[in-house]
Design an enzyme around this catalytic site. Structure first.
Site, mmCIF file in Angstrom:
data_model
loop_
_atom_site.group_PDB
_atom_site.id
_atom_site.type_symbol
_atom_site.label_atom_id
_atom_site.label_comp_id
_atom_site.label_asym_id
_atom_site.label_seq_id
_atom_site.Cartn_x
_atom_site.Cartn_y
_atom_site.Cartn_z
ATOM 1 N N ASP B 427 -88.435 -14.358 23.405
ATOM 2 C CA ASP B 427 -87.597 -13.037 22.927
ATOM 3 C C ASP B 427 -86.281 -13.555 23.552
ATOM 4 O O ASP B 427 -86.256 -14.190 24.654
ATOM 5 C CB ASP B 427 -88.223 -12.000 23.600
ATOM 6 C CG ASP B 427 -87.263 -10.753 23.587
ATOM 7 O OD1 ASP B 427 -86.740 -10.660 22.236
ATOM 8 O OD2 ASP B 427 -87.029 -9.961 24.409
ATOM 9 N N THR B 429 -83.437 -10.753 23.976
ATOM 10 C CA THR B 429 -82.844 -9.718 24.941
ATOM 11 C C THR B 429 -83.808 -9.093 25.907
ATOM 12 O O THR B 429 -85.116 -9.268 25.715
ATOM 13 C CB THR B 429 -82.624 -8.467 23.730
ATOM 14 O OG1 THR B 429 -81.988 -8.935 22.872
ATOM 15 C CG2 THR B 429 -82.039 -7.301 24.487
ATOM 16 N N PHE B 741 -83.138 6.133 15.952
ATOM 17 C CA PHE B 741 -83.222 4.605 15.559
ATOM 18 C C PHE B 741 -84.397 4.005 15.348
ATOM 19 O O PHE B 741 -85.454 4.266 15.839
ATOM 20 C CB PHE B 741 -82.527 3.716 16.960
ATOM 21 C CG PHE B 741 -82.494 2.387 16.536
ATOM 22 C CD1 PHE B 741 -81.147 1.961 15.989
ATOM 23 C CD2 PHE B 741 -83.380 1.315 16.926
ATOM 24 C CE1 PHE B 741 -81.113 0.509 15.449
ATOM 25 C CE2 PHE B 741 -83.327 0.030 16.546
ATOM 26 C CZ PHE B 741 -81.950 -0.440 16.014
ATOM 27 N N THR B 888 -85.232 -13.308 17.559
ATOM 28 C CA THR B 888 -84.454 -12.224 18.032
ATOM 29 C C THR B 888 -84.003 -11.249 16.906
ATOM 30 O O THR B 888 -84.269 -11.889 15.643
ATOM 31 C CB THR B 888 -83.375 -12.790 18.916
ATOM 32 O OG1 THR B 888 -82.302 -11.599 19.034
ATOM 33 C CG2 THR B 888 -82.333 -13.892 17.696
ATOM 34 N N GLY B 889 -83.847 -10.391 17.066
ATOM 35 C CA GLY B 889 -83.224 -9.496 16.331
ATOM 36 C C GLY B 889 -81.757 -9.446 15.910
ATOM 37 O O GLY B 889 -81.292 -8.697 15.132
ATOM 38 N N ASP B 890 -81.093 -10.099 16.758
ATOM 39 C CA ASP B 890 -79.651 -10.244 16.589
ATOM 40 C C ASP B 890 -79.352 -10.786 15.238
ATOM 41 O O ASP B 890 -80.058 -11.460 14.725
ATOM 42 C CB ASP B 890 -79.178 -10.984 17.613
ATOM 43 C CG ASP B 890 -78.955 -10.491 18.928
ATOM 44 O OD1 ASP B 890 -79.055 -9.072 18.862
ATOM 45 O OD2 ASP B 890 -78.746 -11.059 19.950
ATOM 46 N N ARG B 956 -82.501 -11.914 13.240
ATOM 47 C CA ARG B 956 -82.616 -10.721 12.343
ATOM 48 C C ARG B 956 -84.135 -10.479 12.296
ATOM 49 O O ARG B 956 -84.620 -9.825 11.140
ATOM 50 C CB ARG B 956 -81.991 -10.746 10.869
ATOM 51 C CG ARG B 956 -80.621 -10.867 10.944
ATOM 52 C CD ARG B 956 -80.215 -9.221 10.755
ATOM 53 N NE ARG B 956 -78.943 -8.869 11.716
ATOM 54 C CZ ARG B 956 -77.866 -9.203 11.272
ATOM 55 N NH1 ARG B 956 -77.445 -9.788 10.046
ATOM 56 N NH2 ARG B 956 -76.796 -8.698 11.954
ATOM 57 N N ASN B 985 -89.630 -4.943 23.521
ATOM 58 C CA ASN B 985 -89.655 -5.244 22.284
ATOM 59 C C ASN B 985 -90.618 -6.040 21.701
ATOM 60 O O ASN B 985 -90.506 -6.411 20.541
ATOM 61 C CB ASN B 985 -88.243 -5.173 21.814
ATOM 62 C CG ASN B 985 -87.558 -6.501 22.297
ATOM 63 O OD1 ASN B 985 -88.057 -6.985 23.209
ATOM 64 N ND2 ASN B 985 -86.512 -6.812 21.944
#
Lengths: 289, 1400
Positions: B427, B429, B741, B888-890, B956, B985
């Site tokens: 992950d 973050t 959120f 990652t979700g970035d 993403r 997460n």
């Protein structure tokens, strides 16, 4: 079932109330053992480091081998062409003494040696019956049954092993070498390790230094043939042998030592060459991918 | 208590869906007298009463019992469990065979001894484990807790174990919940409380829990005696994120119970003075315990390989026995007729037929040769692994001072897998980064504010950190004391600066420390808090403030501002209020800054809403909003959004509006309470620093940023938010809705009524990709529209810039709603809430309807710094041949930038970017990629070495997608993989199911420790264990060989020349200790060399130590050695008067010496322990032999070894044989080892030589790594020879030199065609996550690598930040798909061949 509900977590994570308590850290001890830093000798096996070992082995083994070989060669031999009790526990409703298969198969030929002198009267060579078994076997391990006056009475109620000619109490006339403590019997009871084996039969004592034990001359061997071997293709030999510190004649050890020592020496030479050839590289040994 | 379905009334429609046949549990207060005879099923759970009534009770009490055994059940149960192991069954079977008279080889009792010994050791260990479990259970069971006593009518202290379902429990701040408790009362006036769930899921942020509806409105203290309601809820289950039920009041009214009402065992109460609740599930029925499946026993790759080889050994054993049996049959047949003297008939005098004899011989041989299956192997492996775990735990360099935690191994038997990892999933973050979100820069209304001063400030922290880092972690070997001291001094400085606050609520030690210092708050380190404002922007903000202060009482105050200033103002208001941050006051943590307002009865209809809404007389200021009625139920649903930031339960919350809740009326509110609360507010000193309790660090960062601009969030209630500005004073916004959120919407919104304009505003904060699409379309016709467009494009540019800098970007937008619009939306929203079916979907749609036509205010860039040492670690791990995937979700740019920053990508590498919006597009892209790579590959054919995909970056990705990637990879690749995450997460990515939530295999304090864990410990563990296993195989084969050769001389009668005692105890006593010590302590390569040369790790990946080939070589050597060890004594004693055991004992002695010398060749480091154990083994053997041979002259009938050893010791031949035979046996091995060490050294051997040659250089690893480069002279020394003489090394050797340096890292692109493939999946519709899976699986690219498998999970060591989970693939090495051979070489296999074919 929750086997490992982490109790410590619950407890340790509990109310961190006591403000006075010194925070005990979980830092592990910095000891050489725990940090795996124990001092250690680190041999590295390369031609350079190992070749001395080969030479040393060679240098040590070859002389030993020569020594053994020579000793073994000094041993002179004269060859002459020659479990538990069940199912041998009871015979004819009497217990067998001594019982068992090993005892049953005891060697029972009689060998007599004669020196045929000038007068053509064969002079018997004195063969010592005692002293051929291990001292501990004779004095500790084997015992005659207690009580009674004669040996025969002590063995009363028993019968001889099937293959034997004589009962156990008639093996010898010497009461100290009769019955279970008969040394022929004791020697036989030490089971031979290998199919081809020797058993110490008799000792020829040297009388004095002046006379040779077996002077040159003609000898005759008188064999009372009791022990059949031909129907399983067995062979019997009688060997007259001197004994030394390393037992009977066997050149193998000497040869083996010389061989191993030589091989080692040879490998040492090979390594020497290799070391010479690769020395540069191992000096600058470096890790590459 | 638990009724059958028929008798159950469904509490609410949603409950019907997943409940298993509607089985529910009914809980009543224990304080009530037992219900009458008319309802015998539902009784109180109080223990005494239960006993009195003799009613069977099925509810678990809160006693924790994790022990497996009782005193009585231990023996049978433990034996039963031990016999689940095939090996144990095998050994017992062999031992029992001895009891069959016809085949017995040994004395039956003696033959049982080793098995019993092994069983006893295992049993003892189990017993000890069970005892320690019992002790910890006892400790937990005797924790104290306040329970309401009926007799004393007050809360009394009880032990945890005495708590029963139905008891009322009162907990104070920082206490741990003893059971699953339904929250009935909280000291918080809003009926909220905060819990930390780190014990359960590892998440360290605070979660909000709510008092059950109907109880929150009570003002007077909750009195358990008056509690007469009945609670119906689900039966105990292990779903942490779900709880459903209802509470039925006396008057028949029902209220729903949700996850937000439940306090789970193991969680900690935070920031709330006290709560009272009723126990719903206790003991083993709590969700925490149901989730705990205990330690996981995985089977490591090495072990599977070993088991395979054990099977080979079994086969070998059978073959040898068969051979022997046939031989014996022939022998019998040959002598059958001859009746020789030595022939032993059966007891009845008849003789065995050759066939029967052969059968018996076969069985006997199996007994005699049983040693071939190493009985001690399994025990030894367990011991070695336990020691390895111990050493890993004890490694001081894996200890993190900051969190006071060291590395923890949870899985006890996969340590060696750490040395064979091929893929790492990480992950980003919180795992790679510190999870300290720091506001870095922002853009408002198209103007960028670079916050240079802020950047400098951050740089200073960076320096301070790096100094700190230099002092602390690496000094390991040199002077630990000194470094500790200086390290602490650094920290002291930090502390004083930091106003005693703490970064996270992370580890328990930290929590302890923090609580000693002050109340701690998450995400509030000085670095995160003390933001330096940009002067330009600050000026603008204060300008807004001033002019609004002047214009506040005018009709449209905001209209007086220029559009830009208006945007600035809105921007900061949005930063301040568009979140779920709770304000607390550090000095009075027990009461929130809070003024109690008049009760507002809930709104249930639109009419109600409109009626109340119209007479608005809103003013700014703090206390005059009394007349505003807020919609209570809406707030409820709002808060439910708040407390579910995780992905799954987001829209789960359903209000059962069918049941009017207005029953709880205002009468319970006393005016005194209000007064009291107001007084409190009065007393509130203005200069108290406020604390922000945020659920996520981003929120905290933004609120702190706003505070730096004097826009201070001062309080947040469930219905209002107050913001204080220097001139304007306090602005109180009515909070109408909060749409929380979630990772699908990727945004959150608040609906407020603006106190200045009296308008209803929606503030939305979210990922730029999402928010930019939701903006109001602006026409390019009018000037304003054009201006807006310009602003947007500017903002987009800045966003790209931020992303390129590696910042996390968020867009802030606003929407002004007319009252009609709002009313219209509200109606549909209420409908959605009340809809029984699909309400999650409806609520989601409802949120989408609200968050549209937005007006862009600005964007922020938040920095999440990389953790210390992450780039170095990643670079080292990559050198070690590990493939790292970051999920990652970035957004893509951010992720790529971070990837460069942490050396995941190199600038000289080729990066292939795949962006696809659909399966087809993705497939096509991959196809193109493939062709591209193919063409490149052909051009560079000579250069390609092993360029696979070096690293993969998936951006993403939602947690759901992460887990899909992982699942896919797991199913397609079969390699050793490791997943690492920090738990916040990554649960869905890493975990396999709920069961895994609390069980990870390893817990690492920081990402950088992964390097040492894998490269050092992993390598050591693997090489030690591999060598030990090989040694055991060798040892047993060699020993059995001796016996086997003898069969040729004893008519294959299965006799042994070795005394049965030696035979049975040889493995167990005489030759077991030295290999154990070597297996535990051997360091094949010194630590510093391993760390400076991570590429050595590849030996583990390639299974260099223990390959099938190695195994067979090993076996061949064993055969040779046994032949030598047999034949030399044979020849030496040939034709002599030696007896069986006088000949066999030297052979045992020779074997022992050979084993030890062999081990000596294989041992790389000789510590005093090795010497001692070797000496001990020899001494032990001779002592035992002497004693045994002297002990009894006539015992042990078949062997009778009396005085054998004593006689041998006087025999020179014995010494001569013992000297020569081991030497002769080991000469070849020694020769080939040294030859290979010189001519074809492996990497490991080179490393060893290197360490030896330059010990000084490597004794200072710190310097080496600080300089980042290996000794300079090695480059020159290198000169000739190496590459010529060493075919193994590749032409790339010279360029590898700098590989040791983190700075000049990476493999040169001239050698490796290293590609980093970035995989970007964008799902178009969130509701269709499923189609994306086929997308992946169609693409076979993964399948042609070699493998990956499941991952582990996060959590458990709750407060450590990361865990790693090493794991094994399910299969062995995978054959490359031959169908893809069209692709040149192995390099490019990653890019699919078949996928295109398949998808087209």
């Amino acid at each position: 079932m929750a086997m490992n509900y982490n109790a410590k977590d619950e407890v340790d994570g509990g109310p961190p109330c006591a403000p006075g308590g010194t925070a005990k850290t979980r830092r592990p001890d910095n000891t050489a053992f725990k940090q795996q830093r124990l001092p250690a000798w680190q041999p590295i096996l390369t031609a350079g480091t190992v070749l001395p070992i080969f030479f040393i082995i060679g240098l040590i083994f070859i002389p030993i081998g020569i020594g053994i070989f020579v000793t073994s060669n000094n041993i002179r031999e004269i060859e002459n062409p020659s479990k538990e009790c069940e199912p041998y526990r009871r015979n004819e409703d009497k217990p067998i003494a001594p019982c068992g298969a090993i005892a049953n198969s005891m060697f029972n030929d009689t060998l007599e040696l004669f020196l045929i002198g000038n007068d053509s009267y064969p002079v018997p060579i004195a063969l010592k019956k005692k002293g051929i078994a291990w001292w501990t076997d004779k004095n500790v391990k084997f015992r005659n049954p207690p009580g009674g006056d004669s040996l025969e009475e002590r063995f009363k109620g028993t019968t001889k092993p099937v293959n034997w000619l004589k009962p156990v109490y008639m093996l010898d006339s010497d009461p100290d070498n009769n019955g279970f403590i008969n040394e022929d019997f004791i020697v036989w009871m030490r089971t031979a390790a290998l199919p081809t084996f020797r058993k110490l039969y008799r000792l020829i004592e040297r009388k004095s230094d002046l006379h040779p034990t077996l002077p040159a001359g003609r000898y005759s061997l008188n064999i009372t043939y009791n022990y059949p071997v031909h129907y399983f293709d067995g062979r019997k030999r009688m060997i007259l042998s001197t004994i030394s510190w390393m037992g009977g004649k066997n050149p193998f050890l000497g040869i083996a030592y010389i061989a191993v020592g030589s091989i080692s020496f040879l490998l040492g030479v090979v390594l020497l060459v290799i070391n010479h050839k690769y020395r540069n590289s191992s000096n600058t040994a470096d890790i590459t991918i | 208590m638990e009724r059958e379905p028929a008798g159950t009334e469904e509490p609410g429609p949603p409950g019907r869906r997943r409940r298993r046949e509607g089985r529910t549990r009914t809980v009543r207060s224990n304080l009530l007298p037992p219900p009458g005879a008319e309802d015998p099923a539902a009784g109180a759970a109080k223990g005494e009463r239960r006993r009195r009534r003799g009613c069977p009770q099925h509810l678990a009490d809160n006693r924790l019992k994790t022990t497996k055994y009782t005193l009585l059940s231990f023996l049978p149960k433990n034996l039963f469990e031990q016999f689940h192991r095939p090996a144990n069954v095998y050994f017992v079977f062999i031992a029992l065979l001895n009891f069959v008279p016809a085949v017995n080889a040994f004395q039956p009792g003696l033959a049982l001894a080793p098995v019993l010994f092994i069983l006893a050791i295992t049993a003892f260990r189990d017993l000890w484990e069970d005892y320690s479990r019992h002790r910890s259970d006892h400790k937990i069971n005797h924790l104290g807790c306040l329970v309401f006593s009926r007799e004393e009518k007050k809360y009394v202290n009880r032990f945890w174990k005495e708590i029963h379902v139905g008891d009322f429990v009162r907990l104070r701040c920082n206490e741990i919940f003893p059971a699953d408790i339904l929250l009935l009362s909280s000291s918080d006036p809003d009926g909220l409380c905060h819990i930390e769930t780190a014990n359960l899921d590892g998440e360290t942020n605070l979660k909000r829990r709510q008092v059950v509806r109907g109880f929150s409105e009570l003002v007077s203290e909750f009195n358990p005696l008056t509690f007469t309601s009945v609670i119906e809820c689900e039966k105990p289950n292990n779903d942490l994120s779900r709880f459903r039920g209802c509470i039925i009041h006396d008057n028949g009214k029902k209220a729903g119970l949700y996850k937000e009402n439940l306090l789970l065992r193991g969680c900690t109460l935070r920031n709330t003075d006290a709560v009272v609740g009723i126990v719903i599930y206790a003991g083993h029925e709590t969700k925490a315990l149901l989730n705990n499946s205990g330690p996981r026993y995985k089977r490591s790759k090495l072990e599977r390989q070993m088991n395979c080889d054990v099977l080979w050994c079994v086969l070998l054993l059978v073959c040898m026995s068969l051979f022997s049996a046939v031989g014996h049959g022939l022998w019998i047949w040959r002598y059958q007729e001859k009746k020789s003297l030595f022939y032993v008939p059966t007891s009845d005098g008849s003789s065995l037929s050759p066939v029967t004899a052969a059968v018996y011989s076969f069985l006997t041989m199996i007994i005699v040769l049983q040693v071939l299956i190493p009985i001690s192997l399994y025990v030894s492996i367990e011991i070695v692994k336990a020691c390895q775990v111990y050493f890993i735990n004890q490694d001081v360099q894996l200890y993190d001072e900051e969190t006071d935690s060291q590395l923890q191994c949870r899985a006890l038997n996969i340590t060696e897998d750490l040395g064979q990892i091929q893929y790492i999933f990480s992950d980003k973050t919180g795992t790679l980064t510190e999870n300290k979100m720091v506001f870095r820069r922002c853009t408002v209304s198209g103007v960028e504010y670079s916050h240079d001063a802020n950047a400098q400030r951050l740089a200073r922290y960076q320096e301070a950190d790096s100094e700190e880092e230099e002092v602390v972690p690496r000094g390991g070997s040199v002077s630990q004391r000194g470094s500790i001291g200086s390290h602490q001094s650094v920290r002291v400085v930090h502390r004083t600066q930091s106003t005693k606050s703490h970064r996270r609520t992370g580890s328990r030690a930290e929590a302890k420390r923090a609580s000693m210092l002050s109340k701690h708050t998450a995400f509030s380190s000085p670095m995160e808090k003390d933001i330096t404002p940009d002067p330009k922007l600050l000026e603008k903000v204060s300008e807004c403030d001033k002019s609004l202060a002047v214009a506040r009482h005018q009709e449209h105050p905001l209209a007086h501002l220029s559009p830009e200033l208006s945007d600035v103002f809105d921007f900061f208001i949005a930063l301040t209020i568009c979140n779920t941050v709770v304000v607390t006051c550090p000095d009075q943590p027990r009461t929130k800054v809070r003024v109690r307002f008049e009760l507002k009865s809930p709104v249930k209809t639109i009419e109600d809403f409109l009626r109340r809404f119209t007479p608005s007389c809103l003013t700014s200021g703090c206390s005059s909003i009394g007349s505003l009625a807020a919609n209570k139920s809406n707030h409820k649903s709002g808060s439910s959004f708040l407390s579910t930031p995780s992905s799954d339960g987001m829209l789960l919350r359903l209000e059962s509006l069918g049941q009017p809740t207005s029953a709880i009326t205002s009468n319970s509110y006393s005016s005194q309470a209000d007064d009291w609360a107001s007084e409190l507010a009065q007393e509130q000193e203005p200069d108290h620093e406020l604390r922000y309790e945020a659920e996520s660090p981003d929120e905290a960062a933004l609120v702190y940023a706003a505070r730096a601009y004097n826009c201070v969030l001062v309080e947040r209630l469930h219905d209002q938010v107050s913001v204080e500005l220097p001139h304007l004073g306090r602005l109180t916004f009515d909070l109408l809705h909060t749409l929380g959120f979630d990772s699908i919407r990727k945004r959150m919104s608040v609906v407020i009524r603006h106190p200045l304009t009296n308008e209803i505003n929606v503030y939305t904060k979210g990922a730029d990709s999402v928010v930019m699409d939701l903006l109001q379309p602006c026409s390019s016709v009018d000037a304003r529209g054009r201006h807006q467009k310009k602003i947007r494009s500017k903002t987009q540019n800045y966003l790209n810039l931020y992303a390129a800098e590696g910042l996390r970007t968020l867009c802030i937008a606003k929407r002004v709603l007319s009252k009609e619009e709002y009313a219209c939306w509200l109606q549909s929203h209420l409908e959605a809430e009340s809809s029984p079916e699909n309400s999650e979907e409806l609520l989601f749609q409802s949120a989408i309807r609200l968050e549209t036509n937005l007006h862009l205010l600005g964007a922020t860039g938040i920095e999440d710094r990389l953790q210390d040492g992450v780039p170095e670690t990643i670079s080292k791990l990559r050198q070690a041949g590990l493939q790292i995937w970051v999920l990652t979700g970035d957004k893509q740019e951010t992720a790529v930038n971070i990837a460069y920053a942490c050396k995941l990508l190199d600038h000289d590498e080729e990066v292939i970017t795949l962006n696809a919006t659909s399966q087809e597009a993705c497939a096509a892209l991959l196809d193109q990629c493939l062709r591209y790579v193919q063409s490149r590959g052909l051009q560079r054919a000579p250069e390609k070495t092993k360029g696979k995909c070096r690293s993969v970056l998936c951006c993403r990705s939602t947690p759901l997608q992460k887990s899909m990637v992982v699942k896919l990879v797991r199913s397609k690749l079969k390699a050793m993989t490791l997943a690492i995450g920090d738990g916040a997460n990554d649960v869905s990515m890493i975990q396999e199911g709920m069961q895994a939530v609390m069980a990870s295999d390893f817990a690492v304090p920081k990402f950088r420790y992964l390097e040492r864990l894998l490269i050092l410990h992993g390598h050591w563990c693997y090489s030690r264990l591999a060598n030990m296993v090989l040694y055991f195989f060798y040892k047993n084969t060699m020993f059995v060989g001796l016996l086997f050769w003898f069969q040729f001389f004893c008519g294959f009668s299965a006799s042994a020349m070795i005394d049965q005692w030696y035979l049975i105890f040889f493995n167990l006593l005489f030759s077991s200790l030295p290999p154990l010590v070597t297996g535990v302590l051997d360091r094949d390569v010194p630590a510093n060399v391993l760390q400076t040369n991570p590429q050595l790790y590849k030996s583990g990946q390639n299974m260099e130590e223990y390959r099938p080939r190695t195994f067979w070589f090993n076996m061949a050597d064993a055969t040779f050695q046994s032949l030598v060890c047999f034949s030399i004594p044979y020849l030496a004693y040939y034709d002599s008067n030696v007896d069986l055991f006088t000949w066999g004992t030297p052979i045992v002695t020779i074997a022992l010496l050979t084993f030890l010398l062999h081990l000596g060749i294989e041992t790389k480091t000789w510590t005093w322990l090795n010497w001692i154990t070797c000496g001990f083994s020899v001494l032990l053997f001779f002592t035992v032999a002497l004693i045994y041979n002297a002990s009894c002259a006539t015992c042990y009938p078949p062997s009778n070894p009396y005085w054998t050893m004593q006689a041998l010791l006087g025999d020179p031949v014995f010494y001569l044989t013992c000297l020569m035979t081991p030497v002769a046996a080991l000469l070849p091995r020694l020769f080939f080892r040294s030859l290979q060490g010189s001519v074809l050294p492996t990497q490991l051997q080179l490393a060893r030589q290197l360490a030896r040659k330059s010990p000084r250089r490597h004794r200072t690893p710190k310097e080496t790594s600080a300089q980042g480069c290996l000794p300079k002279d090695s480059g020159t020394e290198h000169s000739v020879g190496r590459t010529v003489s060493v075919p193994l090394s590749q032409p790339s050797w010279h360029t590898q030199q700098p590989a040791c340096s983190p700075e000049a890292s990476g493999e040169p692109s001239t050698v490796d065609m290293s590609m980093a493939l970035r995989e970007h999946t964008l799902l178009e519709r969130l509701s269709a996550p499923a189609p994306s899976l086929p997308t992946f699986s169609l693409l076979n690219w993964i399948s042609s690598w070699s493998l990956v498998s499941r991952l582990g999970s996060v959590l458990q060591f709750a407060r450590t930040e990361q865990l790693a989970d090493g794991q094994t693939g399910r299969g062995l090495a995978v054959q490359p798909h031959s169908g893809r051979s069209g692709l040149q070489g192995p390099d490019h296999r990653l890019l699919i061949g078949a996928s295109s074919r398949r998808s087209q």
